[in-house]
Write an enzyme that holds these catalytic residues in place. Structure first.
Site, PDB file in Angstrom:
ATOM      1  NE  ARG A 214     108.131 119.009  52.882  1.00 44.23           N
ATOM      2  CZ  ARG A 214     107.217 117.822  52.864  1.00 44.23           C
ATOM      3  NH1 ARG A 214     107.801 116.677  53.414  1.00 44.23           N
ATOM      4  NH2 ARG A 214     106.045 118.254  52.663  1.00 44.23           N
ATOM      5  CG  HIS A 262     110.278 112.512  50.529  1.00 39.19           C
ATOM      6  ND1 HIS A 262     110.457 113.812  50.440  1.00 39.19           N
ATOM      7  CD2 HIS A 262     109.086 112.455  51.277  1.00 39.19           C
ATOM      8  CE1 HIS A 262     109.492 114.584  51.138  1.00 39.19           C
ATOM      9  NE2 HIS A 262     108.657 113.770  51.387  1.00 39.19           N
TER      10      HIS A 262
HETATM   11  C1  OXD Z   1     104.132 115.095  52.717  1.00 41.46           C
HETATM   12  C2  OXD Z   1     105.167 114.383  52.217  1.00 41.46           C
HETATM   13  O1  OXD Z   1     104.112 116.262  53.101  1.00 41.46           O
HETATM   14  O2  OXD Z   1     105.160 113.310  51.359  1.00 41.46           O
HETATM   15  O3  OXD Z   1     102.956 114.676  52.611  1.00 41.46           O
HETATM   16  O4  OXD Z   1     106.425 114.612  52.505  1.00 41.46           O
END
Ligand code: OXD
Length: 299
Positions: A214, A262
């Site tokens: 994250r 992402h």
């Molecule tokens: C998850 C993501 O947490 O896609 O699955 O980041």
């Protein structure tokens, strides 16, 4: 039992289609900003990525929250009633995809590809000494994702050391011996901003950061300083603190920092639908849903 879909930024329609393909009886309501109190009051289940502000507190009948992801931090909002269980997706295929992304970025760094890409832009055909990769990688977080990352890195020749918050070794002692640090930690109050100026100072000169967890694990201005000063060689950030990144975000233009949106890996709507429907059947039978997170720990 009505389920509210809170899947934004993924359109809810993908999930409606995948769930109805295997369970046409499941009643689904796709979230709209003008959703009424009456609609929210009837929903007993949420399948989602994050709660829009103020929604959880308007759902008095809520009995289960199922994340569409492995990370659940955007669903653990303060107005979610304490007794509501929260589950997550456990997807070995997603973990494999993440591991492949990490190995790609680790090899790109360790084999000096960045330098050859720069040489190509200058039309310079110059050879540098090469050796098989033996770099030391610290993998922070040894859950489903971190474990898969560590195994694949080891298989291509990296020397891997795993670290998690329950490890005996303090983080600094792991960082000081890492040529590459991979962040695969869950985001919790304890891991938020863990990778800051202090952590970067512990990492050896010329080392590299890969973040597939994250964005909030990293103090981005500290990372920019560490890379622009030349202490760190760079970073591959598949996740950022502010997603989607604004056009004027300073991270875009730091030489050595590679940004991806992402995309390291995602669970498919079909995988999510299968796990969600299995969990929903448990809840409908009055049983505890599977794959629950510990809400106090945050994962
Ligand atoms: C998850 C993501 O947490 O896609 O699955 O980041």
């Amino acid at each position: 039992m009505k389920t509210l879909l809170l899947t934004d930024p993924m359109p809810a329609g993908y999930f409606t289609k995948a769930i109805h393909a295997i369970a046409p009886d499941v009643e689904l309501v796709e979230y709209r900003p003008d959703i009424t109190d009456a609609e929210l009051a009837q929903a007993e289940v949420v399948l989602g990525w994050r709660f829009p502000a103020g929604i959880a507190g308007r759902m008095p009948k809520l009995r289960w929250v199922c994340a569409v992801a492995a990370g659940v931090e955007k669903l653990l909002v303060p107005d979610l009633a304490a007794q509501v269980p929260v589950s997550r997706i456990v997807d070995t295929e997603q973990a494999e995809g993440i591991a492949q992304f990490v190995v790609m970025m680790a090899l790109r760094h360790a084999r000096g590809l960045v330098g050859y890409e720069a040489q190509q832009r200058e039309r310079a055909w110059r050879r540098q000494p090469v050796a098989a990769v033996r770099s030391r990688v610290a993998v922070l977080g040894m859950g489903t994702m971190g474990g898969a990352v560590a195994r694949l890195l080891g298989a291509v020749g990296f020397e891997v050391e795993g670290w998690s918050r329950s490890s005996a070794a303090p983080l600094d002692t792991v960082l000081v011996r890492a040529d590459i640090v991979v962040c695969a930690l869950p985001l919790t109050a304890q891991t938020d901003s863990l990778l800051d100026a202090r952590a970067f100072a512990c990492m050896p000169r010329g080392s590299y950061l890969i973040n597939i967890a994250r964005g909030a694990h990293v103090v981005e201005p500290d990372l920019i300083d560490a890379v622009t000063s030349g202490h760190l060689a760079g970073a591959a950030l598949d996740v950022q603190r502010n997603e989607p990144m604004a056009e004027d975000d300073p991270l875009w233009s730091v030489p050595g920092i590679t940004i991806t949106p992402h995309i390291a890996a995602q669970s498919s709507p079909q995988t999510i639908a299968a796990q969600f429907v299995a969990g929903l059947r448990c809840v409908q039978r009055g049983e505890a849903p599977p794959q629950r997170v510990d809400r106090a720990r945050g994962y």
